[in-house]
Design an enzyme around this catalytic site. Structure first.
Site, PDB file in Angstrom:
ATOM      1  N   CYS A  75      -0.970   8.506   4.103  1.00  0.00           N
ATOM      2  CA  CYS A  75      -1.685   8.808   5.365  1.00  0.00           C
ATOM      3  C   CYS A  75      -0.759   9.031   6.545  1.00  0.00           C
ATOM      4  O   CYS A  75      -1.204   9.210   7.689  1.00  0.00           O
ATOM      5  CB  CYS A  75      -2.702   7.713   5.635  1.00  0.00           C
ATOM      6  SG  CYS A  75      -3.854   7.497   4.267  1.00  0.00           S
ATOM      7  N   GLU A  95       1.535   7.173   8.214  1.00  0.00           N
ATOM      8  CA  GLU A  95       1.939   6.185   9.231  1.00  0.00           C
ATOM      9  C   GLU A  95       3.206   5.422   8.868  1.00  0.00           C
ATOM     10  O   GLU A  95       3.716   4.664   9.679  1.00  0.00           O
ATOM     11  CB  GLU A  95       0.785   5.202   9.496  1.00  0.00           C
ATOM     12  CG  GLU A  95       0.466   4.215   8.371  1.00  0.00           C
ATOM     13  CD  GLU A  95      -0.433   4.807   7.289  1.00  0.00           C
ATOM     14  OE1 GLU A  95      -0.619   6.026   7.289  1.00  0.00           O
ATOM     15  OE2 GLU A  95      -0.932   4.046   6.454  1.00  0.00           O
ATOM     16  N   ASN A 120       4.265   7.684   3.640  1.00  0.00           N
ATOM     17  CA  ASN A 120       3.216   7.311   2.683  1.00  0.00           C
ATOM     18  C   ASN A 120       2.051   8.319   2.813  1.00  0.00           C
ATOM     19  O   ASN A 120       2.085   9.191   3.676  1.00  0.00           O
ATOM     20  CB  ASN A 120       2.773   5.875   2.971  1.00  0.00           C
ATOM     21  CG  ASN A 120       2.030   5.771   4.287  1.00  0.00           C
ATOM     22  OD1 ASN A 120       2.250   6.578   5.197  1.00  0.00           O
ATOM     23  ND2 ASN A 120       1.156   4.817   4.401  1.00  0.00           N
ATOM     24  N   ALA A 165       0.821  -1.222   0.000  1.00  0.00           N
ATOM     25  CA  ALA A 165       0.000   0.000   0.000  1.00  0.00           C
ATOM     26  C   ALA A 165       0.847   1.260   0.000  1.00  0.00           C
ATOM     27  O   ALA A 165       0.359   2.332  -0.344  1.00  0.00           O
ATOM     28  CB  ALA A 165      -0.920   0.014   1.222  1.00  0.00           C
ATOM     29  N   GLY A 203      -0.173   3.724  -2.785  1.00  0.00           N
ATOM     30  CA  GLY A 203      -0.153   5.169  -2.572  1.00  0.00           C
ATOM     31  C   GLY A 203       1.290   5.645  -2.491  1.00  0.00           C
ATOM     32  O   GLY A 203       2.184   4.877  -2.115  1.00  0.00           O
ATOM     33  N   PRO A 257      -4.525   3.571   9.118  1.00  0.00           N
ATOM     34  CA  PRO A 257      -5.884   4.089   9.355  1.00  0.00           C
ATOM     35  C   PRO A 257      -6.972   3.022   9.210  1.00  0.00           C
ATOM     36  O   PRO A 257      -8.029   3.135   9.801  1.00  0.00           O
ATOM     37  CB  PRO A 257      -6.065   5.160   8.281  1.00  0.00           C
ATOM     38  CG  PRO A 257      -4.844   5.178   7.435  1.00  0.00           C
ATOM     39  CD  PRO A 257      -3.855   4.191   7.973  1.00  0.00           C
TER      40      PRO A 257
END
Ligand code: CDP
Length: 584
Positions: free
Chosen positions: A284, A286, A282, A100, A129, A432
């Protein structure tokens, strides 16, 4: 790709109606006519079997691939663990890209900038992403050697990245997500902080300002700091650190954008400094990564480990087993995954980072009748993550014995600290779990629930209604239970102000808006203490929160060892992802 045949005696997956909707729309493989080629059971077997199939490469493995496939299948369909979306979508398919999170470098030349745009498009197409630091780009209006012209600067290029993203659907299903980072000492920093002032601007990007230790010290002492042009390291200007910090606070208060990350702290935890510095996370936030690195994430659903008869109400033995299996699963995913660039494959195989985290934490607290915003809540968060961290490292050590440590191990901080060899340079990340939590039917990540009953806006505007099952059960056991009460809950989303209900229930069944901002932050810090990578968390503030409140949260995040922070003041943006019925 060849997948082990599915045994006939596998149990059916247990899925909520919302989970079925999401899986049908996005995750089931479809034929050219748009009809599904698989059902839920064959989908989970595709994932479990293809990941378990990697086991055959290792002679020292204590598992045979069929038994392991069954164990993985069981873990997935019981909703105890789910890998990140690309793994669910692409494992065992021709595309086969399973991670991801990616970070790509952006160099200070036309070639490098447009290479990066192209590479990002390839990653988005495969379901991942991307994060980028724009800090190496020379500031706008500086001279360009080859033409004697004038540079357009990081922001104008950011817009091109944004437009390119707009046109590429992630894995053919969703638009790509990006993180854009600029160091606080870059000459264009003021423009960057204001970049999202207009609604809809750069809407495929999250932006974060990378704060340095030096900058934070200047904020503390109220002094000036220098902006430096990256192409020649020359100071261009001096700014007052407090004024810049104030602007950051103001913008976050106004719209939630940009966020901040603490860059030096992230690099202090860089396990392989010999391979370079971390410059971005990345989308978001994290997962900090080195340029060209990628990482696959997975999350354990804590809600499934409630056990009224076990010590403290948690099935620790079951959790241990799930963590060990999940780490093996994620390590296999690294090899099974096909990355869009050779350089990414090389980097990923050098560090073998994985990011195991948790979801369903708020649901577990409901079942345990522990308030999120309490000392016990914080202690429990810390205890659970300490356990997950310890067990995931122990699992990674066992894998290192079977398969060898990650190739960069000898040059890593672990070798220097004489910590036993690991298979993975990092093992833990709190994601998330935006879609995963819908599939598992639990609260997302370590967030308190948004509302006790709400409509969730997903899948391009479609809406799903959800009532928290633990609250429903608790209320059914009270004298106050009635249809009218449930309607009231659905309307308000919170029971905090319902004085006719027991105080105990009102204390325990809290929502994100009921939890004071300080507790949001303290919970983030509690989990960060035992997380290798970073923690995805939003600090929710009421609409009437002041800029002073945001300043305090930012400062607390810095002092409590967080790697970054994202605040969101209720109602400050027109479009919210989740809304209670009242807010519709
Ligand atoms: O629940 P799911 O696995 O879909 O994703 P998440 O936990 O909400 O987000 C984890 C990571 O997936 C993000 O930080 C991004 O790197 C990536 N992601 C993405 O690329 N595009 C999205 N629309 C959502 C997530």
């Amino acid at each position: 790709m060849k997948i082990m045949p599915m045994p006939q005696d596998l149990p059916e997956p247990v899925l909520t109606p919302n989970a079925k909707t999401v899986l049908s729309k996005r995750y089931l493989r479809k034929g050219d006519d748009g009809q599904p080629l698989e059902d839920f059971k064959t989908m989970f077997w595709r994932v479990a079997a293809s990941v378990a199939g990697e086991e055959d490469k290792y002679q020292e493995s204590s598992y045979n691939s069929l038994d392991l496939g069954r164990s993985f299948y069981q873990l997935l369909v019981e909703g105890k663990f789910l890998p990140n979306s690309p793994t669910l979508m692409n494992a065992g398919t021709d595309l086969g890209q399973l991670a991801a999170c990616f970070v790509l470098p952006v160099g200070d030349s036309m070639d490098e900038i447009f290479d990066s745009i192209k590479n990002a498009a390839l990653i988005h197409k495969s379901g991942g992403g991307t994060g980028f630091s724009f800090s190496r780009l020379r500031p706008k209006d500086s001279r360009v050697g080859s033409t004697g012209g004038i540079a357009s600067g990081p922001l104008s290029f950011l817009k091109i990245f944004n437009t390119a993203t707009e046109q590429v659907k992630q894995g053919g299903t969703r638009r790509g997500a990006n993180m854009g980072i600029l160091r606080v000492d870059h000459p264009d920093i003021m423009d960057f902080i204001r970049a999202k002032e207009r609604d809809g601007e750069l809407n495929n990007f999250n932006l974060s300002v990378a704060l340095t230790e030096k900058f934070m010290q200047s904020v503390e002492s109220g002094s000036d700091y220098s902006l430096t042009a990256p192409q020649n390291n020359q100071e261009t200007e001096r700014l007052n650190a407090r004024e810049v910090f104030s602007l950051l606070v103001h913008k976050a208060w106004e719209s939630g954008d940009p966020g901040i990350i603490f860059l030096d702290r992230i690099n202090k935890d860089n396990p392989t400094p010999g391979l370079g510095e971390m410059e971005s996370t990345n989308p978001c936030g994290e997962q900090p990564l080195l340029p060209y690195e990628a990482c696959n994430l997975g999350s354990i659903n804590l809600d499934r480990f409630y056990s009224p008869t076990a010590e403290g109400g948690i099935d620790w033995e079951g959790l241990r087993e799930a963590v060990h299996l999940s780490v093996r699963f994620l390590d296999n995913v690294i090899d099974l995954s096909r990355y869009p660039l050779e350089r990414i494959t090389e980097m990923v195989h050098k560090t073998r980072k994985i990011g195991l985290g948790v979801m369903g934490f708020a649901d577990l607290l409901f079942q345990l009748r522990v308030a999120y915003d309490s000392h016990r809540g914080l202690q429990l968060g810390e205890k659970i993550m300490e356990f997950v961290q310890r067990e995931s490292r122990s699992a990674s050590r066992i894998l290192a014995q079977e398969r060898g440590p990650f190739p960069e191990y000898e040059h890593s901080i672990y070798a220097r600290q004489n910590l036993g060899p690991y298979r993975n340079a990092t093992t833990t990340t709190i994601a998330p779990t935006g879609t995963l939590s819908i599939i598992a039917g639990c609260s997302s990540g370590i967030e308190p629930i948004f509302a006790l009953s709400f409509t969730r806006q997903v899948l391009d505007g479609e809406r799903l209604l959800e009532v928290n099952p633990h609250l429903e059960e608790a209320l059914k056991n009270t004298r106050s239970y009635s249809d009218k009460l449930m309607e009231d809950v659905a309307k308000k989303g919170s029971i905090k102000q319902m004085e006719h209900l027991d105080q105990d229930l009102r204390d325990v069944f809290v929502t994100a808006m009921d939890v004071p901002a300080q507790y949001h932050l303290k919970m983030q810090a509690a989990f960060q203490k035992y997380t290798d990578n970073a923690v995805s968390k939003t600090v929710n503030l009421p609409f009437d929160a002041t800029q002073e409140d945001v300043w305090q949260i930012y400062w607390m995040a810095y002092e409590m060892g967080c790697k970054g922070v994202t605040v969101y003041r209720d109602g400050c943006r027109a479009e919210q992802v989740l809304s209670t019925q009242d807010g519709e």
